[in-house]
Scaffold this motif. Structure first.
Motif, mmCIF file in Angstrom:
data_model
loop_
_atom_site.group_PDB
_atom_site.id
_atom_site.type_symbol
_atom_site.label_atom_id
_atom_site.label_comp_id
_atom_site.label_asym_id
_atom_site.label_seq_id
_atom_site.Cartn_x
_atom_site.Cartn_y
_atom_site.Cartn_z
ATOM 1 N N HIS A 1 0.875 5.689 -1.711
ATOM 2 C CA HIS A 1 0.386 6.732 -2.613
ATOM 3 C C HIS A 1 1.622 7.550 -2.970
ATOM 4 C CE1 HIS A 1 -3.520 5.566 -1.024
ATOM 5 N NE2 HIS A 1 -3.045 5.779 0.178
ATOM 6 N N HIS B 1 0.837 -1.206 0.000
ATOM 7 C CA HIS B 1 0.000 0.000 0.000
ATOM 8 C C HIS B 1 0.872 1.256 0.000
ATOM 9 C CE1 HIS B 1 -3.675 2.227 0.347
ATOM 10 N NE2 HIS B 1 -3.260 2.858 1.424
ATOM 11 N N HIS C 1 -9.262 1.330 0.571
ATOM 12 C CA HIS C 1 -9.073 1.506 2.015
ATOM 13 C C HIS C 1 -10.328 1.013 2.725
ATOM 14 C CE1 HIS C 1 -6.521 4.833 0.384
ATOM 15 N NE2 HIS C 1 -5.743 4.556 1.406
ATOM 16 N N ASP D 1 2.185 2.854 3.209
ATOM 17 C CA ASP D 1 1.151 3.869 3.022
ATOM 18 C C ASP D 1 1.777 5.147 2.464
ATOM 19 O OD1 ASP D 1 -1.361 4.975 2.853
ATOM 20 O OD2 ASP D 1 -1.729 5.069 4.999
ATOM 21 N N HIS E 1 -5.339 -1.239 5.664
ATOM 22 C CA HIS E 1 -5.565 -0.923 7.084
ATOM 23 C C HIS E 1 -6.316 -2.017 7.845
ATOM 24 C CE1 HIS E 1 -3.693 2.804 6.238
ATOM 25 N NE2 HIS E 1 -4.642 3.156 5.379
HETATM 26 ZN ZN LIG Z 1 -3.624 4.829 1.975
#
Ligand SMILES: [Zn+2]
Length: 451
Positions: free
Chosen positions: A67, A65, A233, A321, A270
């Protein structure tokens, strides 16, 4: 060093995360072809030797995960010290100013950080598509190919903006038709099939609450038709549970199931706020979870119940993340963070350094749907991370494998993807890091100056 068609024996490692490979592994044509036991020689003829006597060898780490674009908004004062929803609302207007040039730099920074930390496969969840950035996935594919990192890039989406009661501003969302057409385009253009695939595409609405029910359902149907994975998510905060109750009259997992997402195609970022019954349902469905220990601590979102999930049959991977909530992309540091967080929760007998390494390798491989990755075994892809223990922080260590996690390894000395060295002597060949930092920093300053 090219190793295709010529076998390479990674010989006599200091330690290796594999049983029966005390004298190392032999790789050829991008795969592991032999494990060499103590006291033995390789059966593979004419293998070139790489002396690994100062290295600890791991399966390449897999990041489930991220971004990438958020590397442009690390430690941004306007967003600091906020929980998830207000944090998002502070950042959306900045992210709306993303340009193709800035994205290309951000992707290069994130992928380079990952590679240098021992990561050989990464995902990215890109869901911000302001005008002018329609080719975001194309930009990411080009950088991954240049750096030689395996990537499962997701075509993200948002179509529920402030106008419709959502969080993001109107300028960063797209309509359903545009999203689905571009999703089909990037899958047909870039998605590779087969165990040696370097680039794959998945479909990924940002969260069930930033897209419409119609888009959730049509995305699941499209993923099934194209046979690609699904990502979003879920269960990151209690706010989200309340939001879902208000909007849909049910909990997030019920909504996910109602949209046709609760199946083995899906991995979720998550997964913190599930109850025991929900964990059982996730386990039965073979849906997997990306645990993001640093992000969850930084945003004070809570702690993913990793051991309870595993007991319910849920595979757990690790994710760094986005860089606005971690704010780094170092997967080896994430292993340590997950180890510490979960050990604090479950105690010394239930969580060991080997568990944390397993989450980042085999567990993450399950999240990305790639069982041919994440383990050092005959027939698996030759994706390896080699660490040295020659820094002050490791001095005096006993168990070399444990030392990586307990003493805080953060930088691989060599990284191999599909049999090719992509990191050598702690550096990416051909990459001018100083120049990258200068240009990326300038892009970040230009984006945040206007708030
Ligand atoms: Zn995220």
């Amino acid at each position: 060093m090219p190793t295709h068609n010529r076998a390479l024996w990674i010989k006599d490692p200091l330690a290796i995360l594999a049983d029966g490979a005390e004298r190392g592994v032999v790789v050829r044509d991008g795969r592991i072809v032999e494990l060499v036991r103590a006291g033995q020689q390789p059966a593979t003829p004419d293998a070139v030797v790489y002396e690994a006597s100062t290295h600890v060898v791991l399966p390449g780490l897999i990041n489930t995960h991220h971004h990438f674009y958020q590397t442009l908004t690390r430690a941004l004062p306007a967003a600091m010290d906020r929980e998830l929803f207000p944090w998002l609302q502070a950042l959306y207007p900045v992210w709306a100013r993303l340009t193709p040039e800035a994205l290309e730099l951000a992707v290069t920074v994130a992928m380079s950080e990952l590679l240098l930390s021992g990561c050989t496969t990464t995902t990215d969840h890109h869901y911000v598509f302001p005008a002018g950035l329609e080719d975001s996935v194309d930009i990411e594919v080009a950088v991954a190919r240049r750096l030689g990192l395996r990537a499962l890039l997701t075509r993200g989406s948002m179509n529920r903006s402030q106008r419709d009661g959502g969080l993001p501003p109107d300028s960063v969302v797209q309509d359903e038709e545009t999203i689905l057409a571009d999703s089909a385009r990037v899958v047909s253009r870039f998605h590779e099939r087969g165990e040696d695939a370097m680039i794959q595409i998945a479909l990924a609405p940002c969260s069930p609450f930033s897209v419409t029910t119609s888009l959730m359902r049509s995305t699941a149907a499209l993923a099934e038709r194209l046979d690609v994975r699904l990502h979003t998510h879920l269960a990151e905060t209690e706010d989200e549970n309340r939001f879902c109750e208000q909007l849909h009259g049910c909990r997030p997992l019920d909504y996910l199931e109602d949209c046709g997402w609760l199946n083995s195609r899906t991995w979720l970022a998550h997964g913190i706020h599930f109850n025991a019954g929900e964990m059982q349902r996730i386990g039965r469905a073979k849906t997997t979870i990306s645990h993001c220990a640093c992000s969850n601590q930084l945003l004070a979102s809570g702690c993913c119940p990793v051991c309870d999930m595993e007991e319910a049959g849920v595979a757990i991977g690790l994710g760094v993340d986005g860089s606005a909530s971690n704010d780094g992309s170092n997967l080896m540091q994430e292993v340590r963070a997950a180890f510490l967080l979960q050990r604090a929760r479950y105690g010394v007998t239930r969580v060991s350094h080997r568990d944390a390494l397993r989450w980042a390798t085999e567990g993450s491989a399950a999240c990305v749907g790639r069982p041919e990755l994440g383990r050092i075994a005959v027939g698996k892809m030759a994706d390896l991370a080699l660490f040295k223990l020659d820094e002050l922080r490791f001095s005096g260590h006993g168990d070399p494998l444990a030392a990586l996690v307990l003493c805080g390894a953060y930088r691989a000395d060599r990284v191999m993807v599909g049999g090719k060295w992509v990191v050598e002597s702690g550096a990416i060949p051909g990459l001018d890091i100083a120049d990258l930092i200068r240009r990326h920093s300038a892009a970040a300053t230009a984006m945040s100056r206007m708030i």
